[in-house]
Design a protein around this motif. Structure first.
Motif, PDB file in Angstrom:
ATOM      1  N   GLU A   5       1.016  -1.252   0.112  1.00  0.00           N
ATOM      2  CA  GLU A   5       0.001   0.356  -0.015  1.00  0.00           C
ATOM      3  C   GLU A   5       1.534   1.312   0.292  1.00  0.00           C
ATOM      4  N   ALA A   6       2.327   1.268   1.185  1.00  0.00           N
ATOM      5  CA  ALA A   6       2.624   2.109   0.773  1.00  0.00           C
ATOM      6  C   ALA A   6       3.948   2.130  -0.955  1.00  0.00           C
ATOM      7  N   TYR A   7       4.308   0.728  -1.100  1.00  0.00           N
ATOM      8  CA  TYR A   7       5.001   1.143  -2.392  1.00  0.00           C
ATOM      9  C   TYR A   7       3.689   1.415  -3.218  1.00  0.00           C
ATOM     10  N   ASP A   8       2.017   1.456  -3.168  1.00  0.00           N
ATOM     11  CA  ASP A   8       0.939   2.164  -4.516  1.00  0.00           C
ATOM     12  C   ASP A   8       1.143   3.758  -4.092  1.00  0.00           C
ATOM     13  N   ARG A   9       0.617   4.263  -2.880  1.00  0.00           N
ATOM     14  CA  ARG A   9       0.852   5.322  -2.951  1.00  0.00           C
ATOM     15  C   ARG A   9       2.296   6.850  -2.866  1.00  0.00           C
ATOM     16  N   GLY A  10       3.260   6.018  -2.969  1.00  0.00           N
ATOM     17  CA  GLY A  10       5.027   6.439  -3.469  1.00  0.00           C
ATOM     18  C   GLY A  10       5.513   6.030  -4.609  1.00  0.00           C
ATOM     19  N   PHE A  11       6.087   4.795  -4.894  1.00  0.00           N
ATOM     20  CA  PHE A  11       6.637   4.405  -6.112  1.00  0.00           C
ATOM     21  C   PHE A  11       5.829   4.044  -7.102  1.00  0.00           C
ATOM     22  N   ALA A  12       5.101   4.259  -6.599  1.00  0.00           N
ATOM     23  CA  ALA A  12       3.806   3.567  -7.989  1.00  0.00           C
ATOM     24  C   ALA A  12       3.583   4.623  -8.487  1.00  0.00           C
ATOM     25  N   HIS A  13       3.368   5.492  -7.738  1.00  0.00           N
ATOM     26  CA  HIS A  13       2.919   6.890  -8.263  1.00  0.00           C
ATOM     27  C   HIS A  13       3.622   7.343  -9.063  1.00  0.00           C
ATOM     28  N   LEU A  14       4.941   7.630  -8.503  1.00  0.00           N
ATOM     29  CA  LEU A  14       6.425   8.111  -9.147  1.00  0.00           C
ATOM     30  C   LEU A  14       6.226   7.703 -10.865  1.00  0.00           C
ATOM     31  N   SER A  15       5.964   6.240 -11.023  1.00  0.00           N
ATOM     32  CA  SER A  15       6.292   5.346 -12.367  1.00  0.00           C
ATOM     33  C   SER A  15       5.238   5.571 -12.395  1.00  0.00           C
ATOM     34  N   SER A  16       4.088   6.077 -12.236  1.00  0.00           N
ATOM     35  CA  SER A  16       2.994   5.923 -13.594  1.00  0.00           C
ATOM     36  C   SER A  16       3.389   6.722 -14.864  1.00  0.00           C
ATOM     37  N   HIS A  17       4.021   7.519 -14.450  1.00  0.00           N
ATOM     38  CA  HIS A  17       4.517   8.964 -15.163  1.00  0.00           C
ATOM     39  C   HIS A  17       4.265   8.785 -16.957  1.00  0.00           C
ATOM     40  N   THR A  18       5.108   7.605 -16.798  1.00  0.00           N
ATOM     41  CA  THR A  18       5.304   6.554 -17.473  1.00  0.00           C
ATOM     42  C   THR A  18       4.511   5.533 -18.798  1.00  0.00           C
ATOM     43  N   VAL A  19       3.204   5.811 -18.144  1.00  0.00           N
ATOM     44  CA  VAL A  19       2.639   4.381 -18.520  1.00  0.00           C
ATOM     45  C   VAL A  19       1.788   4.806 -19.149  1.00  0.00           C
ATOM     46  N   GLY A  20       1.567   5.433 -19.933  1.00  0.00           N
ATOM     47  CA  GLY A  20       1.380   6.456 -21.972  1.00  0.00           C
ATOM     48  C   GLY A  20       2.209   5.755 -22.194  1.00  0.00           C
ATOM     49  N   ALA A  21       2.962   6.564 -22.547  1.00  0.00           N
ATOM     50  CA  ALA A  21       4.150   5.927 -23.092  1.00  0.00           C
ATOM     51  C   ALA A  21       4.132   4.397 -23.279  1.00  0.00           C
ATOM     52  N   LEU A  22       4.840   3.665 -22.165  1.00  0.00           N
ATOM     53  CA  LEU A  22       5.178   2.115 -22.218  1.00  0.00           C
ATOM     54  C   LEU A  22       3.928   1.881 -23.350  1.00  0.00           C
ATOM     55  N   LEU A  23       2.328   2.111 -23.055  1.00  0.00           N
ATOM     56  CA  LEU A  23       2.064   1.339 -23.507  1.00  0.00           C
ATOM     57  C   LEU A  23       1.407   1.855 -24.976  1.00  0.00           C
ATOM     58  N   ASP A  24       1.938   2.384 -25.613  1.00  0.00           N
ATOM     59  CA  ASP A  24       1.587   3.186 -27.303  1.00  0.00           C
ATOM     60  C   ASP A  24       1.796   1.939 -28.379  1.00  0.00           C
ATOM     61  N   LEU A  25       2.947   1.927 -27.715  1.00  0.00           N
ATOM     62  CA  LEU A  25       3.204   0.493 -28.613  1.00  0.00           C
ATOM     63  C   LEU A  25       2.193  -0.594 -28.729  1.00  0.00           C
ATOM     64  N   ALA A  26       1.780  -0.826 -27.966  1.00  0.00           N
ATOM     65  CA  ALA A  26       0.677  -1.924 -27.837  1.00  0.00           C
ATOM     66  C   ALA A  26      -0.853  -1.270 -28.111  1.00  0.00           C
TER      67      ALA A  26
END
Length: 248
Positions: A5-26
Motif C-alpha cells: 500500500e505504501a509502495y502504491d502511494r509512493g513509487f507506483a505514483h512516481l512510475s505511473s508517469h511513463t505508463v502512457g508512453a509504455l503502452l503506445d506500441l501496444a
C-alpha cells in the motif's frame, strides 16, 4: 517483502508517469495479449485493461500480487520472476515492463526470456531510471549521508547495461529489431511529508534501513531530508527515465 500500500502511494505514483508512453506500441499494434512483467500493484495492468487488452500480469512479490488481483479481477495474475516465466513460446503480442528490468540481476537472460514468450512482430517496451537524475529518491540517500549513518546501498548489477547505447545493443543481440531508447523527463510533484512516509514505509531494498534505525536516528535523517527536499516543494522533484522499445 514490500509494504504494497505504501509502495502504491509512493513509487507506483512516481512510475505511473511513463505508463502512457509504455503502452503506445501496444496500442498502435492493437495487441490483444499483453504481458505486464513486474506488475507491482497493477498500474500498467489498469491502463492496458482500459485499452481493451487481454492482460497477464506477473510479479515476484506475493503481497503486490494480492493487491493487483484484488483491484484487477479481469487480469490473469501470476507469481513469476525473470528470467524464468511460466509461459509458452510466442504467447504474447506485446510486453510492457515498467521499471523492472533494472532490478533483474541477469539483463541478457531476462531479455532472452522476454523474446521467447513474444510472438514474431510483437512489441516490447521497458523503462528504467536514469540514476543520476533521480532527485526524488536520491534525496533519501543524501539525507542518510548527511546524518552520517553508515550505509551500504544494495548492488546494482544493471548499471553495466543502463546506458541507451548498451541496452539497444543488448536488445539487438537478443534478436529484437528496430530497437531504440527514448529519454523521458518530468517533475514529480508531491507533498514532501507524504513522500517521506510512503518511501520509508514501502520498505524497498534501498531505504528499508531507515525504518530499522532508532527513533532519534530516523528523526535526524528526516530533518536532513526535509532540508534537502524543500527546494523542490513547489515545482517538484526532477525525474528522468529511459524507455526502450523494440520489435521481435
Amino acid at each position: 517483502m514490500t509494504n504494497a500500500e505504501a509502495y502504491d502511494r509512493g513509487f507506483a505514483h512516481l512510475s505511473s508517469h511513463t505508463v502512457g508512453a509504455l503502452l503506445d506500441l501496444a496500442r498502435r499494434s492493437r495487441a490483444p495479449r499483453l504481458l505486464d512483467v513486474g506488475c507491482g500493484t497493477g498500474v500498467v495492468t489498469a491502463a492496458a485493461l482500459a485499452l481493451g487488452a487481454e492482460v497477464t500480469a506477473v510479479d515476484a512479490d506475493p503481497v503486490m500480487l494480492e493487491v493487483a488481483a484484488r483491484r484487477h479481477p479481469y487480469a490473469t495474475i501470476r507469481q513469476a520472476c525473470l528470467p524464468d516465466l511460466p509461459f509458452e513460446d510466442e504467447e504474447f503480442d506485446a510486453i510492457a515492463g515498467n521499471f523492472v528490468i533494472n532490478h533483474v540481476p541477469d539483463t541478457a537472460g531476462a531479455l532472452k526470456e522476454l523474446h521467447r514468450v513474444l510472438r514474431p512482430d510483437g512489441t516490447i517496451a521497458l523503462t528504467w531510471w536514469k540514476s543520476d537524475e533521480m532527485t526524488a529518491t536520491n534525496v533519501f540517500a543524501d539525507a542518510i549521508a548527511a546524518a552520517r549513518i553508515p550505509y551500504e546501498p544494495p548492488p546494482r548489477p544493471f548499471t553495466a547495461n543502463d546506458t541507451p547505447a548498451r541496452f539497444t545493443e543488448l536488445l539487438r543481440e537478443t534478436g529484437f529489431r528496430e530497437a531504440a531508447v527514448d529519454t523521458v523527463r518530468w517533475r514529480h510533484q508531491v507533498d514532501l511529508d507524504a513522500w517521506w512516509t510512503d518511501i520509508v514505509q514501502a520498505g524497498g531494498p534501498r531505504f528499508r534501513m531507515i525504518a530499522d534505525q532508532p527513533e532519534e536516528t530516523v528523526e535526524r535523517i528526516k530533518a536532513h531530508y526535509t532540508r534537502l527536499a524543500q527546494p523542490y516543494a513547489h515545482e517538484g522533484f526532477p525525474v528522468c527515465a529511459y524507455l526502450a522499445h523494440a520489435t521481435r
